[in-house]
Design an enzyme around this catalytic site. Structure first.
Site, PDB file in Angstrom:
ATOM      1  N   GLU A 155       4.781 -11.110  -6.167  1.00 30.31           N
ATOM      2  CA  GLU A 155       3.742 -11.316  -7.166  1.00 30.31           C
ATOM      3  C   GLU A 155       4.119 -10.822  -8.553  1.00 30.31           C
ATOM      4  OE1 GLU A 155       2.660  -7.385  -5.067  1.00 30.31           O
ATOM      5  OE2 GLU A 155       3.663  -9.274  -4.619  1.00 30.31           O
ATOM      6  N   CYS A 214       5.271  -6.244   1.772  1.00 29.66           N
ATOM      7  CA  CYS A 214       5.666  -4.840   1.788  1.00 29.66           C
ATOM      8  C   CYS A 214       4.923  -4.086   2.906  1.00 29.66           C
ATOM      9  CB  CYS A 214       5.453  -4.213   0.413  1.00 29.66           C
ATOM     10  SG  CYS A 214       6.450  -2.735   0.142  1.00 29.66           S
ATOM     11  N   TYR A 215       3.936  -3.246   2.585  1.00 31.98           N
ATOM     12  CA  TYR A 215       3.177  -2.558   3.632  1.00 31.98           C
ATOM     13  C   TYR A 215       2.568  -3.563   4.606  1.00 31.98           C
ATOM     14  CZ  TYR A 215      -0.277   0.497   5.867  1.00 31.98           C
ATOM     15  OH  TYR A 215      -1.039   1.198   6.788  1.00 31.98           O
ATOM     16  N   LYS A 242      -9.007 -12.830 -16.163  1.00 34.91           N
ATOM     17  CA  LYS A 242      -9.041 -13.023 -17.616  1.00 34.91           C
ATOM     18  C   LYS A 242      -8.349 -14.317 -18.045  1.00 34.91           C
ATOM     19  CE  LYS A 242     -10.094 -10.357 -20.568  1.00 34.91           C
ATOM     20  NZ  LYS A 242     -11.327 -10.179 -21.362  1.00 34.91           N
ATOM     21  N   ASP A 264     -14.774 -12.663 -23.048  1.00 34.28           N
ATOM     22  CA  ASP A 264     -15.638 -12.881 -21.890  1.00 34.28           C
ATOM     23  C   ASP A 264     -17.041 -13.318 -22.300  1.00 34.28           C
ATOM     24  OD1 ASP A 264     -13.443 -12.010 -20.465  1.00 34.28           O
ATOM     25  OD2 ASP A 264     -14.200  -9.971 -20.209  1.00 34.28           O
ATOM     26  N   HIS A 320       8.088  -7.598  -3.391  1.00 29.84           N
ATOM     27  CA  HIS A 320       6.851  -8.024  -4.059  1.00 29.84           C
ATOM     28  C   HIS A 320       7.075  -9.336  -4.804  1.00 29.84           C
ATOM     29  CE1 HIS A 320       4.413  -4.408  -3.335  1.00 29.84           C
ATOM     30  NE2 HIS A 320       5.555  -3.747  -3.434  1.00 29.84           N
ATOM     31  N   GLY A 363       0.834  -1.189   0.000  1.00 33.89           N
ATOM     32  CA  GLY A 363       0.000   0.000   0.000  1.00 33.89           C
ATOM     33  C   GLY A 363       0.872   1.243   0.000  1.00 33.89           C
TER      34      GLY A 363
END
Length: 524
Positions: A171, A82-83, A370, A227, A169, A55
């Site tokens: 991710e 992180c945060y 997605k 979609d 991070h 954040g």
């Protein structure tokens, strides 16, 4: 969604969706919730693990996003990123301060491979750092399990309580071992079995759709995008002729796209549904005549779609359900999940349309990202060219034509785009055949747009005064940021030669090098 679940608690991090996607890539179901979500609601979901996102705030400042200490006393493994790592220390008795040296970007990190979080991770690895604060004192019970040259606590653990925090991070793709770390957390530390798969999702949804719909009728506006096409295939498998798909061809699709959609879902296709194609090109061109302002064009295209769809819906009569292709990023970006700022409003989220007579809305893809939608499409038997079709804006080529829209301009951009995509795909296939891997320059999205610029040229010893086409290709992870792809010059030369030779009305080709930000991926 009754299977095992990991909860992501969002503190406003820009990568919140990416965290959840990476967890799902470990075949573990994951959902995002705001830090404002009550602890009772979190407990009621019975999560197998909890991840706290990054954040933009400093956890020690007044009014900074926080959470109750009880979260860390549930007996559920918690991973702070992180945060989230800093907040964990702040709440549990550690100290977080402004760092003398602020780390940003790819950073060498030394990890303790004895920690279950870093199992099978090299002792020396590269991680993506992005922080101004650092953990200056660990909370009681925690030990440091990673460090950098400037950060003594790049990761920490309280092994007995299964509490972990990492300053970087995992991710993002810039942390090569990040997926392994998240896998270690959700599959190893949390003990998740990894039963979140698209085949089981499809089977479950077909059963649930049948139970919900019963003998009712379902109406779907089929755009031909990924979609809505996957949703149409899913509903077709579940309820067959109880489904009516209305495909509005507004004349602003890519070349041959309307016919491709009809070939898959129409009478000659593999799905036994009611398919209605409305060829509304002329009425769109009339409505758009002389309109050059981008937002005005978007509104006209959207309003006309509603009118056409409403006309067709009235012919069908009363339906019981309206189906929408809402997916999870739509929900999160519209502010209905997570804590990040509202990025954009989505027409599928936040309110029911008033122009169709139905009693309920169904959104079977609402919990999917997605890439998961694409996997579901393959499970349902949709062809790869449709499942992996590139993102295409709702207003179609209307926002890839700068200035006013005419049928002639649509033809120019359709033909130019078709040639461009052909040559990119040909060059990529040749590279893979020669090297055995995907071309490093292969873009995540690429298309041609028609500029509003006309200039003098010479063709066949004659003067021309024609349009310039801009071709665009970007590399991106999440489409929130993007860089121009480094397409080989010889490929661009071939594209340029073919477009000028084959597309009447075009005498120049530009390559758009603009990154996002400051630009956008689309031209308007």
């Amino acid at each position: 969604m009754n299977q095992e679940k990991v909860i992501v608690i969002d503190f406003g991090g820009q990568y919140n969706q990416l965290v959840a996607r990476r967890v799902r890539e470990c075949n573990v179901y994951c959902e995002i919730y705001s830090y404002r979500t009550p602890i009772e609601q979190i407990k009621a979901m019975n999560p197998k693990g909890i991840i706290l996102t990054g954040g933009p705030n400093s956890c020690y400042e007044e009014g900074a996003p926080s959470y109750t200490k009880e979260l860390f006393e549930l007996g559920v493994p918690v991973l702070g990123l992180c945060y989230g790592a800093q907040l964990m220390q702040h709440i549990l008795g550690g100290r977080v301060e402004r760092a003398d040296v602020q780390e940003y970007g790819k950073t060498p990190v030394t990890v303790n491979t004895a920690s279950p979080l870093f199992a099978q991770v090299p002792e020396e690895t590269i991680c993506w750092m992005s922080h101004f604060d650092y953990i200056s004192k660990l909370a009681p019970g925690f030990v440091s399990i990673a460090h950098t040259k400037d950060c003594p606590v790049a990761a920490a653990e309280y092994k007995e309580k299964k509490l972990f925090g990492i300053q970087f991070h995992p991710e993002v793709l810039h942390t090569p071992e990040g997926t392994s770390m998240l896998f270690n957390f959700v599959r190893g530390i949390c003990g998740c079995s990894g039963n979140w798969r698209m085949d089981s999702f499809v089977e479950t949804q077909i059963r649930e759709i049948r139970e919900k719909v019963g003998s009712g009728k379902v109406l779907l506006a089929l755009s031909g995008g990924v979609d809505s096409s996957v949703l149409a295939a899913l509903l077709a498998k579940a309820i067959g002729k109880q489904l009516t798909c209305v495909f509005v061809d507004h004349g602003l699709l890519r070349k041959n796209e309307g016919d491709e959609v009809e070939a898959i879902f129409g009478k000659k296709g593999n799905f036994d549904i009611n398919f209605v194609r409305v060829n509304a090109q002329d009425r769109y061109y009339i409505r758009l005549a002389g309109e050059a302002e981008p937002e005005r064009k978007r509104k006209i295209i959207g309003e006309e779609f509603i009118r056409v769809f409403e006309e067709e819906a009235k012919k069908i009569g009363k339906v019981d359900f309206l189906a929408q292709g809402t997916i999870y990023p739509d929900v999160v970006e519209s502010g209905l999940g997570g804590e990040s700022v509202v990025i954009k409003s989505h027409h599928n989220v936040g309110g029911l349309p008033e122009y169709v007579d139905f009693k309920e809305i169904i959104e079977p893809l609402r919990n999917l990202f997605k890439d998961e939608v694409r996997k579901a499409g393959l499970e349902l038997g949709l062809p790869e060219f449709l499942v992996f079709r590139q993102p295409f804006p709702g207003p179609g080529l209307g926002i890839r034509i700068i200035g006013d829209i005419t049928a002639e301009k649509v033809r120019m951009v359709q033909d130019s785009d078709y040639i461009y995509r052909q040559e990119i795909e040909r060059a990529a296939a040749e590279y893979k055949k020669e090297h055995g891997t995907t071309a490093p320059w292969m873009p995540d999205q690429y298309f041609a747009a028609l500029t509003n610029m006309r200039s003098v040229g010479v063709m066949g010893d004659e003067r021309t005064y024609d349009y310039a086409v801009a071709v665009r290709a970007v590399r991106t992870i999440d489409f929130m940021t993007a860089e121009a792809a480094d397409i080989p010059f010889e490929v661009l030369q071939t594209v340029m030669n073919r477009i000028i030779k084959e597309v009447r009305g075009v005498n120049r080709v530009f390559y758009d090098l603009t990154s996002k930000p400051p630009g956008t991926i689309e031209m308007e």
